[in-house]
Design a protein around this motif. Structure first.
Motif, PDB file in Angstrom:
ATOM      1  N   LEU A  12      10.956   3.694  -3.331  1.00 35.64           N
ATOM      2  CA  LEU A  12       9.743   2.934  -3.040  1.00 35.64           C
ATOM      3  C   LEU A  12      10.046   1.447  -2.871  1.00 35.64           C
ATOM      4  O   LEU A  12      10.814   0.879  -3.644  1.00 35.64           O
ATOM      5  CB  LEU A  12       8.742   3.125  -4.182  1.00 35.64           C
ATOM      6  CG  LEU A  12       7.342   2.547  -4.020  1.00 35.64           C
ATOM      7  CD1 LEU A  12       6.534   3.368  -3.017  1.00 35.64           C
ATOM      8  CD2 LEU A  12       6.619   2.535  -5.369  1.00 35.64           C
ATOM      9  N   GLY A  13       9.431   0.849  -1.870  1.00 33.41           N
ATOM     10  CA  GLY A  13       9.518  -0.593  -1.704  1.00 33.41           C
ATOM     11  C   GLY A  13       8.348  -1.281  -2.390  1.00 33.41           C
ATOM     12  O   GLY A  13       7.498  -0.642  -3.011  1.00 33.41           O
ATOM     13  N   ALA A  14       8.301  -2.591  -2.294  1.00 34.44           N
ATOM     14  CA  ALA A  14       7.208  -3.351  -2.909  1.00 34.44           C
ATOM     15  C   ALA A  14       5.892  -2.975  -2.237  1.00 34.44           C
ATOM     16  O   ALA A  14       5.801  -2.884  -1.016  1.00 34.44           O
ATOM     17  CB  ALA A  14       7.469  -4.843  -2.765  1.00 34.44           C
ATOM     18  N   MET A  15       4.862  -2.771  -3.037  1.00 33.10           N
ATOM     19  CA  MET A  15       3.579  -2.305  -2.518  1.00 33.10           C
ATOM     20  C   MET A  15       2.490  -3.331  -2.823  1.00 33.10           C
ATOM     21  O   MET A  15       2.424  -3.874  -3.915  1.00 33.10           O
ATOM     22  CB  MET A  15       3.224  -0.963  -3.153  1.00 33.10           C
ATOM     23  CG  MET A  15       2.128  -0.198  -2.451  1.00 33.10           C
ATOM     24  SD  MET A  15       2.627   0.447  -0.829  1.00 33.10           S
ATOM     25  CE  MET A  15       3.825   1.697  -1.300  1.00 33.10           C
ATOM     26  N   GLY A  16       1.624  -3.596  -1.834  1.00 40.07           N
ATOM     27  CA  GLY A  16       0.457  -4.434  -2.063  1.00 40.07           C
ATOM     28  C   GLY A  16       0.388  -5.647  -1.156  1.00 40.07           C
ATOM     29  O   GLY A  16       1.417  -6.223  -0.772  1.00 40.07           O
ATOM     30  N   ASP A  17      -0.831  -6.005  -0.795  1.00 39.90           N
ATOM     31  CA  ASP A  17      -1.119  -7.221  -0.035  1.00 39.90           C
ATOM     32  C   ASP A  17      -2.544  -7.629  -0.371  1.00 39.90           C
ATOM     33  O   ASP A  17      -3.491  -7.250   0.318  1.00 39.90           O
ATOM     34  CB  ASP A  17      -0.965  -6.974   1.465  1.00 39.90           C
ATOM     35  CG  ASP A  17      -1.088  -8.262   2.280  1.00 39.90           C
ATOM     36  OD1 ASP A  17      -1.562  -9.270   1.722  1.00 39.90           O
ATOM     37  OD2 ASP A  17      -0.703  -8.256   3.462  1.00 39.90           O
ATOM     38  N   PRO A  18      -2.726  -8.368  -1.482  1.00 41.02           N
ATOM     39  CA  PRO A  18      -4.071  -8.644  -2.005  1.00 41.02           C
ATOM     40  C   PRO A  18      -4.971  -9.418  -1.059  1.00 41.02           C
ATOM     41  O   PRO A  18      -6.189  -9.411  -1.228  1.00 41.02           O
ATOM     42  CB  PRO A  18      -3.801  -9.437  -3.289  1.00 41.02           C
ATOM     43  CG  PRO A  18      -2.398  -9.940  -3.161  1.00 41.02           C
ATOM     44  CD  PRO A  18      -1.668  -8.936  -2.330  1.00 41.02           C
ATOM     45  N   SER A  19      -4.414 -10.091  -0.055  1.00 42.33           N
ATOM     46  CA  SER A  19      -5.264 -10.794   0.907  1.00 42.33           C
ATOM     47  C   SER A  19      -6.021  -9.810   1.801  1.00 42.33           C
ATOM     48  O   SER A  19      -7.034 -10.161   2.403  1.00 42.33           O
ATOM     49  CB  SER A  19      -4.424 -11.736   1.780  1.00 42.33           C
ATOM     50  OG  SER A  19      -3.540 -11.002   2.611  1.00 42.33           O
ATOM     51  N   ARG A  20      -5.528  -8.577   1.868  1.00 44.12           N
ATOM     52  CA  ARG A  20      -6.166  -7.561   2.708  1.00 44.12           C
ATOM     53  C   ARG A  20      -6.751  -6.402   1.908  1.00 44.12           C
ATOM     54  O   ARG A  20      -7.819  -5.880   2.235  1.00 44.12           O
ATOM     55  CB  ARG A  20      -5.154  -7.011   3.718  1.00 44.12           C
ATOM     56  CG  ARG A  20      -4.641  -8.045   4.708  1.00 44.12           C
ATOM     57  CD  ARG A  20      -3.786  -7.395   5.767  1.00 44.12           C
ATOM     58  NE  ARG A  20      -2.551  -6.845   5.204  1.00 44.12           N
ATOM     59  CZ  ARG A  20      -1.948  -5.753   5.653  1.00 44.12           C
ATOM     60  NH1 ARG A  20      -2.464  -5.074   6.655  1.00 44.12           N
ATOM     61  NH2 ARG A  20      -0.812  -5.348   5.109  1.00 44.12           N
ATOM     62  N   VAL A  21      -6.044  -5.999   0.852  1.00 48.00           N
ATOM     63  CA  VAL A  21      -6.472  -4.856   0.042  1.00 48.00           C
ATOM     64  C   VAL A  21      -6.351  -5.237  -1.431  1.00 48.00           C
ATOM     65  O   VAL A  21      -5.264  -5.642  -1.868  1.00 48.00           O
ATOM     66  CB  VAL A  21      -5.597  -3.613   0.321  1.00 48.00           C
ATOM     67  CG1 VAL A  21      -6.071  -2.425  -0.518  1.00 48.00           C
ATOM     68  CG2 VAL A  21      -5.614  -3.257   1.801  1.00 48.00           C
ATOM     69  N   PRO A  22      -7.440  -5.149  -2.205  1.00 47.96           N
ATOM     70  CA  PRO A  22      -7.350  -5.504  -3.627  1.00 47.96           C
ATOM     71  C   PRO A  22      -6.242  -4.716  -4.323  1.00 47.96           C
ATOM     72  O   PRO A  22      -6.014  -3.537  -4.031  1.00 47.96           O
ATOM     73  CB  PRO A  22      -8.732  -5.119  -4.175  1.00 47.96           C
ATOM     74  CG  PRO A  22      -9.634  -5.181  -2.984  1.00 47.96           C
ATOM     75  CD  PRO A  22      -8.802  -4.741  -1.816  1.00 47.96           C
TER      76      PRO A  22
END
Length: 352
Positions: free
Chosen positions: A73-83
């Motif tokens: 798994l790579g780094a997950m998440g982009d809070p500017s688009r998805v909480p």
């Protein structure tokens, strides 16, 4: 020929940059070994997927992943688009629980060639065993009332089965290292959960008389990781405490970008999952400056999980050689890009 069938989720942000580089390295290591084949399927399940489909992975995602030997798994998440609570619960956290990955393993050590922010020049090398299925990260609770009377209730859940399992795993790991085990607690502030944790720890300790044990409150333990990290060997902690301690561990190593992690299924029913500790760092995505060491070191844990200890050690020792020689990405004060660092690593490995 031995084979590892990987499910690869590059994730978001810099995950999409460091994952391809790490796969290049794994391919070369398999070639060096001669008797190993690494097959992989790439799954583009991330925040881009969520924006298009309204969910982080398809409904049959678990069924697809469970057919693999392991998940990289790579780094997950982009809070500017998805909480974050949607992105992470929709992938990382639920994958840990769906596949009964009850142990989170995170090594912390002073890497050659990386300057720790600590003043002490004493080397440290310890492992945090984090309970990974319950504790403070349970979903029990809810919201009631509204506006000024609104109340959020979060219930911690500690079962004997889960607590005993994590502590026993830590004792077994300590047997293979320096035979010292530290338990993180907070029994002077948490009335029920931590006295229970302490009691289970002390009961398990009676089965391992050759292991030196200690119970340390989490606030003091956090301070000791800064003032005397060389005094620790294996640390066992609850879900939240382990999470905090390991990010602190990454910081004392010199960069959160170099820290690895393994989420282990220990009953053999489902694949284990290997992920770096660092986040997706959207602010530097696309600049080709992300440090790939966290994902690469995670690859070492993956190789060792399948019994390829020598390959794993070869990978980490070669990374340290490069760091000593000044081959570093900008977060470590160097000038090497993500791809240039990997190129240098591949070249050095090819010479082994």
């Amino acid at each position: 020929m031995n084979k590892i069938n990987l499910a690869v989720l590059p994730g978001d942000g810099i995950g999409k940059e460091v994952m391809p580089e790490s796969l290049r390295v794994l391919d070369l290591l398999a070639e060096i070994h001669g008797g190993l084949k690494i097959e992989r399927t790439i799954y583009p399940w991330n925040c881009d997927y969520y924006e298009e489909h309204g969910k982080m992975m398809p409904d049959n995602g678990y069924e697809q992943l469970r057919n693999h030997d392991a998940i990289f798994l790579g780094a997950m998440g982009d809070p500017s688009r998805v909480p974050d609570h949607i992105a992470l619960w929709g992938t990382v956290i639920n994958l840990r629980r769906e596949f009964e990955q009850v142990i989170n393993l995170r090594p912390v050590k002073s890497l050659k060639g990386v300057q720790s922010p600590l003043r002490s020049d004493k080397e440290f090398d310890f492992v945090v065993v984090r309970e990974n299925s319950e504790g403070e990260y349970s979903q029990v609770g809810g919201l009631i009332h509204q506006e000024a009377d609104e109340i959020a209730i979060q219930t911690n859940v500690f079962t004997r089965k889960g607590t005993e399992r994590a502590i026993n795993f830590a004792f077994e790991l300590a047997k293979t290292r320096n035979k010292k085990l530290t338990s993180a607690t907070k029994s002077n502030g948490l009335y029920h959960s931590m006295p229970f944790w302490n009691r289970v720890f002390e009961e398990e300790a009676k089965k391992y008389e050759d292991i030196q044990t200690e119970l340390i409150h989490i606030d003091a333990l956090s301070a000791f990781l800064v003032t005397k990290p060389q005094s620790f060997d294996v640390i066992v902690a609850s879900n939240l405490f382990g999470d905090i301690l390991t990010d602190l561990g990454a910081a004392i190593m010199g960069s959160i970008g170099i820290a690895p992690a393994a989420n282990l299924n220990i009953n053999g029913k489902y694949p284990s999952m290997f992920e770096p500790v660092h986040g997706s760092a959207p602010d530097i995505y696309g600049k080709n400056i992300a440090n790939p060491v966290g994902q690469l070191w995670t690859g070492k844990l993956l190789l060792e999980h399948f019994g390829y200890q020598e390959l794993g050690e070869l990978l980490l020792s070669t990374i340290e050689e490069l760091l000593v020689d000044g081959v570093k990405t900008p977060d470590l004060g160097g000038i090497y890009s993500t791809t240039k660092f990997t190129d240098a690593l591949l070249e050095r490995l090819a010479q082994k």
